[in-house]
Design an enzyme around this catalytic site. Structure first.
Site, short mmCIF file in Angstrom:
data_model
loop_
_atom_site.label_atom_id
_atom_site.label_comp_id
_atom_site.label_asym_id
_atom_site.label_seq_id
_atom_site.Cartn_x
_atom_site.Cartn_y
_atom_site.Cartn_z
N GLU B 486 0.82 -1.22 0.00
CA GLU B 486 0.00 0.00 0.00
C GLU B 486 0.84 1.27 0.00
O GLU B 486 0.30 2.36 0.04
CB GLU B 486 -0.96 -0.01 1.19
CG GLU B 486 -2.06 -1.06 1.05
CD GLU B 486 -2.88 -1.25 2.31
OE1 GLU B 486 -2.33 -1.02 3.41
OE2 GLU B 486 -4.06 -1.62 2.21
N LYS B 598 5.92 -1.61 1.71
CA LYS B 598 5.31 -1.86 3.01
C LYS B 598 5.25 -3.35 3.30
O LYS B 598 5.52 -3.79 4.40
CB LYS B 598 3.89 -1.28 3.01
CG LYS B 598 3.16 -1.41 4.33
CD LYS B 598 1.72 -0.89 4.17
CE LYS B 598 0.94 -0.98 5.47
NZ LYS B 598 -0.49 -0.76 5.25
N GLN B 599 4.85 -4.09 2.30
CA GLN B 599 4.76 -5.53 2.52
C GLN B 599 4.98 -6.25 1.20
O GLN B 599 4.80 -5.68 0.13
CB GLN B 599 3.41 -5.91 3.11
CG GLN B 599 2.27 -6.00 2.13
CD GLN B 599 0.98 -6.48 2.80
OE1 GLN B 599 0.24 -5.68 3.35
NE2 GLN B 599 0.73 -7.77 2.77
#
Lengths: 773, 773
Positions: B486, B598-599
């Site tokens: 995100e 972020k991930q």
């Protein structure tokens, strides 16, 4: 709502009452005088849908921000224009029945906005208990005495009937747009002094104080009645009450003299008394004289700012409506004020300052008034430079970089959608461009030393940090941008933003090097204050030389953003009309993924930097982008008019001119009930003057290349240029330019050099019907 | 907060009271039983900072949405988990002084979460008026009797002192996260029946009813006191009050037996009575027996779900904490429930269902319990298919296309940031993948005919409409997407989303063609219900064959999105540690423009579709993306562990394992005070089982390729696979696999085929210390 209002050269007329359009009409019939203004709510009780709004310029409220998910850098509050004391209020009770047009069906209802004289008028008949009454109302907010407003409310009775007429001021008002449904006002005091009544309120935060006082004159067939009047004072509200019995054939009239004051112009302790003093004085002067002076002041405005169009009532009404509303909103009398997108006609956009001011309104003020007005708009930004630097620091920028806010009252950012607040950074470009444009138009470079250079430096520092070197491209790129076209956001290399940023670096470098050369003392002061070092110029130069611009080789057009051509390419004409405006019918992701453009973007850049591009380039870009532009921003069509006129696309120019000038009157975007598009009205002025008139400043010289839309017999406008006022009249044969006052000046028409020498001198030249430059 | 809690294999221990960490500790020490749960607030008055939270599963509130600017397609409300009746409350007044740890400085404060037994324990000493008191508290929410909770609160006095002990239930509670500061509850009734007291409340909307009843046992040195007890009933609140004089050396104990009931499980009319009946029954059973049964139930959980790690207390504590909290949150007993990202430990994320369920939790339930539990999670989505289709229609999709919501309680979308709601559409992919994964893991295709195929078709229809043909690329592209990462949004051609979308089209086509072949009756029903026509497959095939994937030829990596390499490339190790986590220090635009992830995004796709890629491809992508990933989503590190383990990056795998398993205990992301990251805890399980254990299902066969982190002596876990339970033990020499119960099954270890035949049979194989497959 197309053709709902009757077309008339000087008036907006609504015949027959339509509750469905009432909120729209409230917007359209708004009145104001720069210091205050309001929507055209009815004076008497109205239980139908209505957006109440009476606003006092400069009085705002920091409403606690409402966001979905908080992000670092978001502002804590959103400054909002305040719905303020309801000073028009009247309760009219006839034979025990409240006069309320939502419940009684008025006959022969007519509402008129008399633009020439600045009057809001209304008349209608009602039947109550089988008795007939004729109502006539007129009100104005004085342009002459700018804290005074008056209403004359008459009831002619055709039977005997009881009347209870309550004339009131009510300070307990709410904003419709209150994030947490709070009331923003605190009661201070109500009082009566002789026949005057007043309310005094203050804002819950920031300590703005607003007072209103009224004196009422109650008359029967023109003779004032004093005896039967009583007063009632409640918390927040004061009432003057007239109980009487109306006789068949007599007319019962109430004149309301109101003064609204605020602590922007008085010491806190004097605000309330000043309102009383003003209202009393207004009462003593009397309605007719106040009205006459108000009309005289408007006459003055029209003598300088009117644009006259012959042969096209619709176009004439449109442009006058725009000029009228602009002059109601901003007068340039107070340097603390600016121009909210909706002026005094609604709450949307919070009444705050946007880039609209620099990009749209500045040319209007440069062209219609003394340069001191435009200069005030520049100084407004200079005063807020520290806050713009703070704002940039919050986002991680350093070394005096400034990001001006998207929306502001006092220099602090108020907007909180990340894609706008953090990414719609082109506003910085418009603010820099305004400094350039002021210098270009006025020929006066002195403002550069009075703040202009500091503003430019801070903005350039921002751009220099906002781009980054792309190894993949071996060029500078600018990521994560929202351009003027908000129907795309978080895009890379928005052509408009990259172009204006790069231009800004160049212009600032020039300005600084000129200052060093020409004004060594100021230069020293400047470098010491801003800690400017010449190494900064090297970086700027490197950016200048290596900026990436998205461009398509096969179409030979600038790309609004890198991936624009990857989108499905559909034209506006192929859209289902029932789905327009798309922003009211499509989900946001669908809009973002579409190729449709909300407002001029690449074309906005070409408009600003027109002389950087040859005509073919302009044409190719216009031909590509105009068919993809839905013009769902009010700021869009005017720019297209100017370019269409330049390209000789007369029909397109005319079509879009109607759209901009009658945007609100015909409610193109189906949102006029929320208020008018005040700032875009200045764009309408540009559409005529820069578009049809072809006005440019080229190499320090005014240039005109007029065309005449085929629908018009002629048009004329007055222009303020440097120290002169000139009138330009264009008819189907010729163009006449006349010096009204001021210095002689040189100019070009269709590239032909000309000159007017002394007052009332004029030159004429044949209209070139095929000219496109 | 690293190392704030004492490391222990079975317990979380806090020694010494720190008001500053109290909210974090309230999260960490949370207890629950799947039907209800709560944060570890103190029973007695605490005037310091605390996030009150007692939640009842399935009881939620549709809070009016709060947005900046409304967009078409936004939901009207955001469903929220509800802070419900405060059932732990006690006011303890000693010698006229309120026991309040914010004001009295406790000595020898110790708080313990006994994970093996499911007990929350606390002890401390306080001094009041120069007198000493020892307090011991224990509470549990019964796993055995899931509407019962108990507290035992003891005060040992070392002086004579007066005691007023008020034991109460309070229904007047607020959510901290209430958009408009409303209270969500309405009072129904309070009452007393014999020694029982109760409160009954309902939600202002949706008519959820919650009741709580309590019976208290007041004891001196273990002997129950009845005489001195009084009751007080107020609106919303009931109190049981014990006034007594404490004697030096005696212990004063209150046992509180509480039952919480809701109309999810009782008729409206019976909810309140049921709570009374349960509480009375609990009182009669008594604390010790209830406690013993509760511990027994936990013992059962641990016998099946424990992961044992020898030689590394920190890692052992971490994994047990994760397994403990997962089992506190969801038991699979009720098909209406799902797994909120914060479970019962906080209000954030509204307690709603996210893609976390399918992408992270499903493998945990497949691997640790009977397939019926996982199947319930799939059915939950099937039941909400109609709403997902409605949701897609709102956004302009047609013909039965479904977009599952990002956040939901009942199938309706609750999220309202456009970049998530409208663009983070990969969630649809995870929901389709779950159907595939269930079939793969269980070998059971029957669910396809019970809803699975319908879900797949609706999702595929969405993808087929969501891509568009790019003339520029002559391929299908997917614009305006937010991937799992995100920290970029509204991007084009997010590799993960495009890949899973394309896979989904292929898989759905296969499923449909198999159904046509193998289940003609169902196929007929299916096509009639869904109006499926074979032409749809042609379009899908065309997309399959012409999908654009961003790829960099020189680096030979998949690009997270097309412009990723245009970003400034910096590595996480070069970030200033004081600026981490960046989401707490950087503005949103800066984060979006950065290359930081972020991930797991590309790596998330590689994780799901690992067998589509060769090891070198996986390595190149891991080597590129891992150094750019900040892991600021709790869902990130576990995926990297699995891939790192596969690639033989043992140190990286171990480092990230600690990060995922101790994310909350060590508060890596500085947000544990808001609650725990429950769904990512399932990812921790994957980190051990799929990561270190190397578990995969390959060609319908279980496969293991274990490694042993050098920090560990051994680890072992139990696995549910098809009809069997097996234990896997890995030590530095060998791997032992033992059939605990169920059918014999074949499996591979390091590509070697093996079999276990009957219960307690085991096979051993030498640990391959350099294996990377």
């Amino acid at each position: 709502m197309k053709n709902y209002f009757i077309q008339n050269e000087w008036q907006i007329i609504e015949e027959g009452f339509n509750a469905e359009y009432h909120e729209a009409a409230e917007s359209i019939f708004s009145i104001g005088n720069g210091k205050m203004g309001q929507r055209a709510m009815f004076e008497e009780t109205y239980s139908g849908k209505s957006l109440q709004g009476s606003y006092v310029a400069g009085v705002y409220y920091p409403d606690k921000t409402r966001v979905g998910w908080w992000k670092n850098g978001y502002p804590e509050y959103f400054a909002k224009v305040l719905n303020s004391v309801n000073w028009i209020g009247m309760n009219i009770n006839i034979d025990g029945v409240e006069l309320d047009l939502a419940k009684l069906s008025p006959k022969n209802f007519k509402r008129t906005l008399n633009m020439r004289e600045g009057l809001l008028q209304r008349s209608f008949q009602v039947e109550i208990n089988n008795k007939q009454f004729q109502i006539d109302v007129e009100r104005f907010i004085s342009r002459d005495a700018d804290e005074i407003a008056c209403i004359r409310y008459s009831i002619k009775s055709f039977s005997d009937a009881s009347l209870k007429f309550t004339n009131y001021l009510d300070g307990h008002v709410k904003n419709k747009d209150s994030n947490y449904d709070e009331i923003f006002w605190t009661r201070v005091e109500e009082k009566q002094v002789d026949d005057l009544l007043g309310v005094h309120v203050k804002t819950n935060k920031l300590n703005f104080k607003v007072a209103a006082s009224m004196q009422s004159k109650f008359m029967v067939d023109g003779t004032e009645i004093k005896a039967a009047i009583s007063s009632e004072i409640n918390n927040w509200k004061v009432n003057s009450i007239w109980n009487t019995t109306m006789k068949n054939g007599s007319t019962y009239t109430v004149e309301k003299y109101v003064s609204i004051t605020s602590n922007l112009y008085y010491d806190d302790a004097d605000v309330f008394d000043a309102a009383f003093k003003n209202a009393s004085s207004a009462y003593n002067i009397g309605y007719d004289l106040l009205r006459a002076k108000h009309i005289e002041s408007w006459s003055d405005v029209w003598s300088k700012a009117d644009i006259k169009i012959e042969g096209d009532v619709s176009a004439q009404q449109g442009i006058r409506f725009n000029i009228f509303q602009l002059n109601q909103t901003y007068t340039g009398r107070d340097p603390r004020l600016n121009i909210g997108p909706k002026g005094f006609t609604g709450e949307k956009y919070g009444g705050s300052t946007y880039w609209d001011t620099e990009a749209y309104c500045l040319p209007f003020y440069l062209g219609t008034s003394d340069s001191s007005i435009a200069l005030q708009l520049l100084k407004y930004r200079y005063k807020q430079l520290d806050k713009a630097i703070e704002n940039a620091e919050k986002l991680g920028f350093k070394n005096g970089a400034a990001l001006y806010p998207m929306v502001t009252m006092n220099g602090e950012e108020c907007h909180n959608e990340w894609e706008i607040t953090f990414e719609e950074i082109h506003r910085n470009g418009a603010i820099a461009f305004a400094v350039f444009q002021y210098q270009l138009y006025t020929g006066d470079a002195s403002y550069l030393k009075e703040g202009g250079a500091e503003v430019l430096l801070a903005i350039s520092r921002f751009w220099a940090q906002r781009v980054h070197w792309s190894n993949a491209k071996s060029q500078y790129v600018m990521h994560g941008v929202t351009g003027p076209n908000e129907y795309e956001n978080n895009i890379n290399n928005n052509w408009y933003t990259s172009y204006i940023a790069n231009w800004c670096l160049k212009y600032t470098a020039e300005v600084i090097s000129n200052l060093e050369k020409d004004s060594p003392d100021y230069y020293k002061e400047f470098t010491s204050k801003t800690k400017f070092v010449k190494e900064e110029l090297n970086k700027w130069k490197h950016i200048n030389d290596n900026m990436f611009y998205a461009y398509d080789e096969s179409l030979q057009i600038f790309l609004q953003q890198e991936s624009y051509l990857d989108k499905e390419q559909i034209l506006v004409k192929d859209l289902d009309p029932s789905e327009r405006p798309i922003n009211q019918h499509w989900s946001w992701d669908r809009i973002l993924r579409s190729c449709f453009i909300k407002q001029a973007d690449v074309l906005q850049g070409i408009f600003l930097f027109e002389d950087h591009f040859d005509l073919d380039t302009i044409r190719r870009n216009f031909d590509f982008y105009e068919p993809r532009t839905v013009h769902e921003s009010s700021l869009s069509p005017c720019i297209h008019v100017v370019l269409a006129a330049k390209l000789g696309y007369d029909e397109k120019a005319y079509e879009l001119y109607l759209r901009t000038s009658r945007l609100d009157l015909d409610d193109y975007n189906k949102e006029v009930h929320e208020g008018l598009h005040i700032t875009s009205m200045a764009g309408t002025w540009m559409a005529v003057v820069n578009g049809f008139g072809g006005l440019r400043i080229k190499k320090d010289k005014l240039s005109l290349s007029p065309m005449l839309p085929s629908q018009w017999k002629s048009y004329s406008f007055t222009l303020h240029y440097r120290n002169s006022n000139a009138s330009i009249n264009v008819n189907s044969n010729e163009i006449e330019i006349k010096l009204i006052e001021g210095d002689s000046f040189d100019f070009d028409i269709y590239d032909e050099s000309m000159n007017i020498n002394k007052t009332n001198d004029s030159v004429k030249i044949k209209l070139n019907k095929t000219y496109a430059n």
